[in-house]
Design an enzyme around this catalytic site. Sequence first.
Site, PDB file in Angstrom:
ATOM      1  N   LYS A 140       1.021  -0.847   0.024  1.00 22.64           N
ATOM      2  CA  LYS A 140       0.084  -0.055   0.477  1.00 22.64           C
ATOM      3  C   LYS A 140       0.674   1.478  -0.440  1.00 22.64           C
ATOM      4  O   LYS A 140       1.813   1.469   0.262  1.00 22.64           O
ATOM      5  CB  LYS A 140      -1.139  -0.769   1.354  1.00 22.64           C
ATOM      6  CG  LYS A 140      -2.304  -1.236   0.672  1.00 22.64           C
ATOM      7  CD  LYS A 140      -3.180  -1.479   1.290  1.00 22.64           C
ATOM      8  CE  LYS A 140      -4.596  -2.268   1.215  1.00 22.64           C
ATOM      9  NZ  LYS A 140      -5.295  -2.577   2.055  1.00 22.64           N
ATOM     10  N   ARG A 154      -3.977  -9.805   5.097  1.00 21.58           N
ATOM     11  CA  ARG A 154      -4.394  -9.846   3.978  1.00 21.58           C
ATOM     12  C   ARG A 154      -3.013  -9.379   3.441  1.00 21.58           C
ATOM     13  O   ARG A 154      -2.143  -8.178   3.345  1.00 21.58           O
ATOM     14  CB  ARG A 154      -5.234  -9.562   3.820  1.00 21.58           C
ATOM     15  CG  ARG A 154      -5.476  -9.590   1.741  1.00 21.58           C
ATOM     16  CD  ARG A 154      -7.121  -8.455   2.122  1.00 21.58           C
ATOM     17  NE  ARG A 154      -7.154  -8.151   0.471  1.00 21.58           N
ATOM     18  CZ  ARG A 154      -6.418  -7.456  -0.587  1.00 21.58           C
ATOM     19  NH1 ARG A 154      -5.964  -6.972  -0.353  1.00 21.58           N
ATOM     20  NH2 ARG A 154      -7.966  -7.794  -1.315  1.00 21.58           N
TER      21      ARG A 154
HETATM   22  N1  HH2 Z   1      -7.459  -3.841   0.897  1.00 18.54           N
HETATM   23  C1  HH2 Z   1      -7.560  -4.000  -0.577  1.00 18.54           C
HETATM   24  C2  HH2 Z   1      -8.471  -4.884  -1.499  1.00 18.54           C
HETATM   25  N2  HH2 Z   1      -9.579  -5.658  -0.762  1.00 18.54           N
HETATM   26  N3  HH2 Z   1     -10.385  -6.132   1.704  1.00 18.54           N
HETATM   27  C3  HH2 Z   1      -9.596  -5.604   2.932  1.00 18.54           C
HETATM   28  N4  HH2 Z   1     -10.779  -6.945   3.427  1.00 18.54           N
HETATM   29  N5  HH2 Z   1      -8.845  -5.589   3.391  1.00 18.54           N
HETATM   30  C4  HH2 Z   1      -7.665  -4.372   2.974  1.00 18.54           C
HETATM   31  O1  HH2 Z   1      -7.146  -4.029   3.278  1.00 18.54           O
HETATM   32  C5  HH2 Z   1      -8.423  -4.621   1.392  1.00 18.54           C
HETATM   33  C6  HH2 Z   1      -8.512  -5.293   0.816  1.00 18.54           C
HETATM   34  C7  HH2 Z   1      -6.938  -3.339  -1.699  1.00 18.54           C
HETATM   35  O2  HH2 Z   1      -5.238  -3.538  -2.152  1.00 18.54           O
HETATM   36  P1  HH2 Z   1      -5.441  -4.290  -3.671  1.00 18.54           P
HETATM   37  O3  HH2 Z   1      -7.040  -5.610  -3.418  1.00 18.54           O
HETATM   38  O4  HH2 Z   1      -4.356  -5.415  -4.399  1.00 18.54           O
HETATM   39  O5  HH2 Z   1      -6.359  -3.564  -4.760  1.00 18.54           O
HETATM   40  P2  HH2 Z   1      -7.595  -3.252  -5.071  1.00 18.54           P
HETATM   41  O6  HH2 Z   1      -8.260  -3.261  -4.738  1.00 18.54           O
HETATM   42  O7  HH2 Z   1      -6.733  -2.093  -6.325  1.00 18.54           O
HETATM   43  O8  HH2 Z   1      -7.252  -4.684  -6.724  1.00 18.54           O
END
Ligand code: HH2
Length: 287
Positions: A232, A266
């Site tokens: 992040k 995660r």
């Molecule tokens: N962060 C992301 C997406 N989903 N869910 C939870 N519970 N907690 C988090 O911190 C979280 C999440 C963002 O990360 P990423 O999936 O890599 O990115 P994107 O949403 O752009 O696919």
Amino acid sequence: MTLARPVSGLQHDQTRPPNLLGRLLALGRPIVMGVLNVTPDSFSDGGRFFDAAAALDQARRMVAEGADILDIGAESTRPYGGAVAVTVEEEMRRLAPVLPAAVALGVPVSIDTMKAGVAEQAIATGAAIVNDVWGLQRDRALARVVAEHGVPIIIMHNRDAADPSLDIMADIAAFFTRSLDIADRAGIARESIVLDPGIGFGKTPEQSIIAIARLSELKSFGLPLLVGASRKRFIDKISPAPPQQRLGGSIAAHLAAVAGGAAIIRTHDVAETVQALRVDAAIRSAQ
Ligand code: HH2
């Protein structure tokens, strides 16, 4: 293959023990959730796994590396802006070639969606956990779906925009209180709920750091905590690097989160995270 078949309570009971979350937490070590984004526009992996075959390879790799849960998302949440909103149909179209095969790998699959329609169909296909980055506060029908199927729900803190003047811990606590009220009214059992401060969502980088540093304050809710700091932007603010080169910062943040009480981490980088958590646990137990 259709993802739209209705699921009965009986079917649910046969395929998923009701205490999935309890069983995971009983492992007595931090639980590792591996991220699988089947999106063209994720900030962290830039759509690398939009292709179904590549996504499944990645899912298999994460399971082999020790992932306890696979978190599959088909809509980028892009906490830093720019994500394209997609319809239920498009989200399901992206999930269709990946979700059943991921479920067949044998570890619980969580569906990262804020939409009741997607959650319902994903559960029918075998998803065992719902991960809502809007903590049941965006799509009001989602709480009913979660209650009906008795699946665990991850309630994540979020805001439309960051406000640097906010006491972020107070804001997170107030948000969780609202989400838990929605969950209670829908009949979701407390044993099925995980809370997540939502690193990078509606927060300045400084507020994300505070949320990790003061995570232990959220233990007062008496519920398991999840932290997702992987790749992040706050890491880039501390030590500039593009998303794919933030592994060191991600691990440092996740070890701090575990020290603060996180039960679930995660991450995009399962092997390295599992190794870091094992070494951390070994050192702690020798203290
Ligand atoms: N962060 C992301 C997406 N989903 N869910 C939870 N519970 N907690 C988090 O911190 C979280 C999440 C963002 O990360 P990423 O999936 O890599 O990115 P994107 O949403 O752009 O696919």
